[in-house]
Design a protein around this motif. Structure first.
Motif, mmCIF file in Angstrom:
data_model
loop_
_atom_site.group_PDB
_atom_site.id
_atom_site.type_symbol
_atom_site.label_atom_id
_atom_site.label_comp_id
_atom_site.label_asym_id
_atom_site.label_seq_id
_atom_site.Cartn_x
_atom_site.Cartn_y
_atom_site.Cartn_z
ATOM 1 N N GLY A 228 0.765 -1.240 0.000
ATOM 2 C CA GLY A 228 0.000 0.000 0.000
ATOM 3 C C GLY A 228 0.792 1.284 0.000
ATOM 4 O O GLY A 228 0.221 2.373 -0.064
ATOM 5 N N GLU A 229 2.126 1.207 0.039
ATOM 6 C CA GLU A 229 2.922 2.433 -0.074
ATOM 7 C C GLU A 229 3.008 2.892 -1.528
ATOM 8 O O GLU A 229 2.714 2.148 -2.466
ATOM 9 C CB GLU A 229 4.342 2.215 0.463
ATOM 10 C CG GLU A 229 4.428 2.050 1.966
ATOM 11 C CD GLU A 229 4.344 0.602 2.406
ATOM 12 O OE1 GLU A 229 4.718 0.313 3.539
ATOM 13 O OE2 GLU A 229 3.881 -0.245 1.612
ATOM 14 N N VAL A 230 3.426 4.135 -1.694
ATOM 15 C CA VAL A 230 3.761 4.698 -2.999
ATOM 16 C C VAL A 230 5.224 5.122 -2.923
ATOM 17 O O VAL A 230 5.596 5.919 -2.047
ATOM 18 C CB VAL A 230 2.871 5.900 -3.355
ATOM 19 C CG1 VAL A 230 3.249 6.456 -4.721
ATOM 20 C CG2 VAL A 230 1.393 5.505 -3.318
ATOM 21 N N VAL A 231 6.065 4.587 -3.815
ATOM 22 C CA VAL A 231 7.507 4.789 -3.731
ATOM 23 C C VAL A 231 8.005 5.542 -4.961
ATOM 24 O O VAL A 231 7.701 5.153 -6.103
ATOM 25 C CB VAL A 231 8.255 3.445 -3.619
ATOM 26 C CG1 VAL A 231 9.750 3.677 -3.435
ATOM 27 C CG2 VAL A 231 7.701 2.603 -2.477
ATOM 28 N N SER A 235 14.338 8.269 -6.026
ATOM 29 C CA SER A 235 14.899 8.554 -4.706
ATOM 30 C C SER A 235 14.781 7.385 -3.734
ATOM 31 O O SER A 235 15.386 7.405 -2.668
ATOM 32 C CB SER A 235 14.196 9.771 -4.093
ATOM 33 O OG SER A 235 12.848 9.462 -3.795
ATOM 34 N N ARG A 236 13.965 6.350 -4.101
ATOM 35 C CA ARG A 236 13.647 5.203 -3.221
ATOM 36 C C ARG A 236 12.805 5.624 -2.019
ATOM 37 O O ARG A 236 12.616 4.868 -1.090
ATOM 38 C CB ARG A 236 14.891 4.494 -2.665
ATOM 39 C CG ARG A 236 16.071 4.404 -3.592
ATOM 40 C CD ARG A 236 15.789 3.512 -4.764
ATOM 41 N NE ARG A 236 17.031 3.126 -5.413
ATOM 42 C CZ ARG A 236 17.152 3.022 -6.711
ATOM 43 N NH1 ARG A 236 16.124 3.284 -7.495
ATOM 44 N NH2 ARG A 236 18.282 2.644 -7.248
ATOM 45 N N ARG A 237 12.262 6.819 -2.037
ATOM 46 C CA ARG A 237 11.557 7.349 -0.877
ATOM 47 C C ARG A 237 10.079 6.975 -0.929
ATOM 48 O O ARG A 237 9.429 7.090 -1.968
ATOM 49 C CB ARG A 237 11.715 8.870 -0.839
ATOM 50 C CG ARG A 237 11.177 9.528 0.426
ATOM 51 C CD ARG A 237 11.635 10.978 0.510
ATOM 52 N NE ARG A 237 11.182 11.756 -0.637
ATOM 53 C CZ ARG A 237 10.013 12.407 -0.690
ATOM 54 N NH1 ARG A 237 9.196 12.374 0.361
ATOM 55 N NH2 ARG A 237 9.688 13.107 -1.749
ATOM 56 N N VAL A 238 9.545 6.516 0.217
ATOM 57 C CA VAL A 238 8.109 6.277 0.341
ATOM 58 C C VAL A 238 7.432 7.633 0.497
ATOM 59 O O VAL A 238 7.661 8.347 1.487
ATOM 60 C CB VAL A 238 7.791 5.366 1.537
ATOM 61 C CG1 VAL A 238 6.277 5.240 1.733
ATOM 62 C CG2 VAL A 238 8.423 3.993 1.346
ATOM 63 N N ILE A 239 6.608 8.004 -0.485
ATOM 64 C CA ILE A 239 6.005 9.337 -0.479
ATOM 65 C C ILE A 239 4.555 9.322 -0.019
ATOM 66 O O ILE A 239 3.967 10.376 0.229
ATOM 67 C CB ILE A 239 6.106 10.005 -1.864
ATOM 68 C CG1 ILE A 239 5.384 9.174 -2.932
ATOM 69 C CG2 ILE A 239 7.571 10.211 -2.251
ATOM 70 C CD1 ILE A 239 5.327 9.859 -4.291
ATOM 71 N N ALA A 240 3.959 8.141 0.110
ATOM 72 C CA ALA A 240 2.586 8.035 0.605
ATOM 73 C C ALA A 240 2.354 6.607 1.068
ATOM 74 O O ALA A 240 3.068 5.682 0.666
ATOM 75 C CB ALA A 240 1.570 8.418 -0.477
ATOM 76 N N ALA A 241 1.356 6.437 1.936
ATOM 77 C CA ALA A 241 0.940 5.110 2.387
ATOM 78 C C ALA A 241 -0.581 5.093 2.358
ATOM 79 O O ALA A 241 -1.233 5.826 3.111
ATOM 80 C CB ALA A 241 1.470 4.823 3.792
ATOM 81 N N LEU A 242 -1.146 4.299 1.458
ATOM 82 C CA LEU A 242 -2.581 4.306 1.238
ATOM 83 C C LEU A 242 -3.327 3.675 2.413
ATOM 84 O O LEU A 242 -2.895 2.679 2.986
ATOM 85 C CB LEU A 242 -2.915 3.549 -0.051
ATOM 86 C CG LEU A 242 -2.215 4.063 -1.318
ATOM 87 C CD1 LEU A 242 -2.620 3.235 -2.523
ATOM 88 C CD2 LEU A 242 -2.496 5.539 -1.550
#
Length: 278
Positions: A228-231, A235-242
């Motif tokens: 459920g994350e958005v990566v 950058s490999r960064r998790v930018i959101a978590a649904l």
């Protein structure tokens, strides 16, 4: 097009209207594929060793294709010339001629049965999840040979849960520079360099829960793990978590992205993250 384990249905994205729904002569359906021209579906029967070839406008069966194993995952080539079929309990990836519905090649055998897979844009390589391999298998689509099975270093094989295998999910970034590999038990995706063969390990990204599928955004900049994350790929960064309306994590293995302009659907993604270099 929406499949369940009992039927297949078509919906009009402009109106949300159900256009047709069909139940076939066996349990149906697993992860299907639609032709680039939108006219034909290849639908795995979810158990029996066959795919239904279906008229996408009516849902009627045109013919069936049989192969060993339990019909499971399907990719229609962007060129519209080939269909790639993977069965449970089989170490072989099947290449089908979409014009004749004849099997023209088997790729394998891999070390064990294969699970999700993706292809590059030139349709020369397949990248495959293989049972009991924490890593990625590479197959030559022209010769049918297994080229490599590349393991992830530094991680123990955990105990699989949902799909009964330690790695269920693989993605090839649209620019074909990286392969992302799901590691369910360790709650990670492992990233390999795809610019040279064999693939070489680069780094890993941690998630909040077990990951069993990897989908890319239409523009190729994001990875959607099934946890459920958005990566952000760069950058490999998790930018959101649904999350749902109660704040509970949303599992997204069956997610599909569709872009609209107003009420008009203009572009659809793919549940498989495929290479796009031609």
């Amino acid at each position: 097009y929406v499949s369940t384990t009992r039927r297949l249905a078509a919906f009009d994205l402009r109106t949300d209207r159900l256009v047709w729904q069909k139940a076939y002569d066996a349990d149906c359906c697993d992860r299907m594929a639609v032709s680039p021209d939108g006219n034909t579906l290849y639908v795995p029967a979810f158990g029996p060793s066959k795919w239904y070839v279906v008229n996408a406008r009516t849902g009627d069966v045109i013919t069936t294709v049989k192969k060993n194993g339990e019909a499971h995952n399907t990719i229609f080539s962007p060129s519209g010339e080939r269909v790639y079929l993977a069965s449970l309990r089989s170490p072989m990836l099947t290449v089908l001629d979409a014009r004749t519905n004849q099997i023209i090649r088997e790729v394998g055998p891999f070390s064990k049965q294969i699970r999700p897979f993706v292809i590059n844009g030139a349709e020369t390589l397949a990248f495959v999840s293989v049972n009991d391999l924490l890593g990625v298998g590479v197959g030559d689509l022209a010769t049918g040979k297994v080229l490599y099975e590349a393991p992830v270093p530094g991680f123990e094989k955990g105990k699989p849960r949902g799909h009964g295998t330690i790695s269920h999910g693989v993605a090839l970034t649209h620019d074909e520079t990286e392969i992302w590999v799901a590691d369910g038990p360790n709650k990670h995706a492992h990233i390999f360099d795809a610019t040279n063969m064999p693939p070489t390990y680069k780094q890993s990204v941690a998630f909040r829960d077990e990951v069993s599928w990897l989908t890319c955004s239409i523009d190729g900049t994001l990875i959607y793990p099934s946890s459920g994350e958005v990566v952000d790929i760069a950058s490999r960064r998790v930018i959101a978590a649904l999350a749902d309306e109660r704040g509970r994590p949303v599992e997204t293995e069956k997610m599909l992205e569709v872009d609209f302009t107003g009420d008009e659907p203009v572009k659809a993604g793919d549940q498989f993250c495929l290479g796009e270099k031609r």
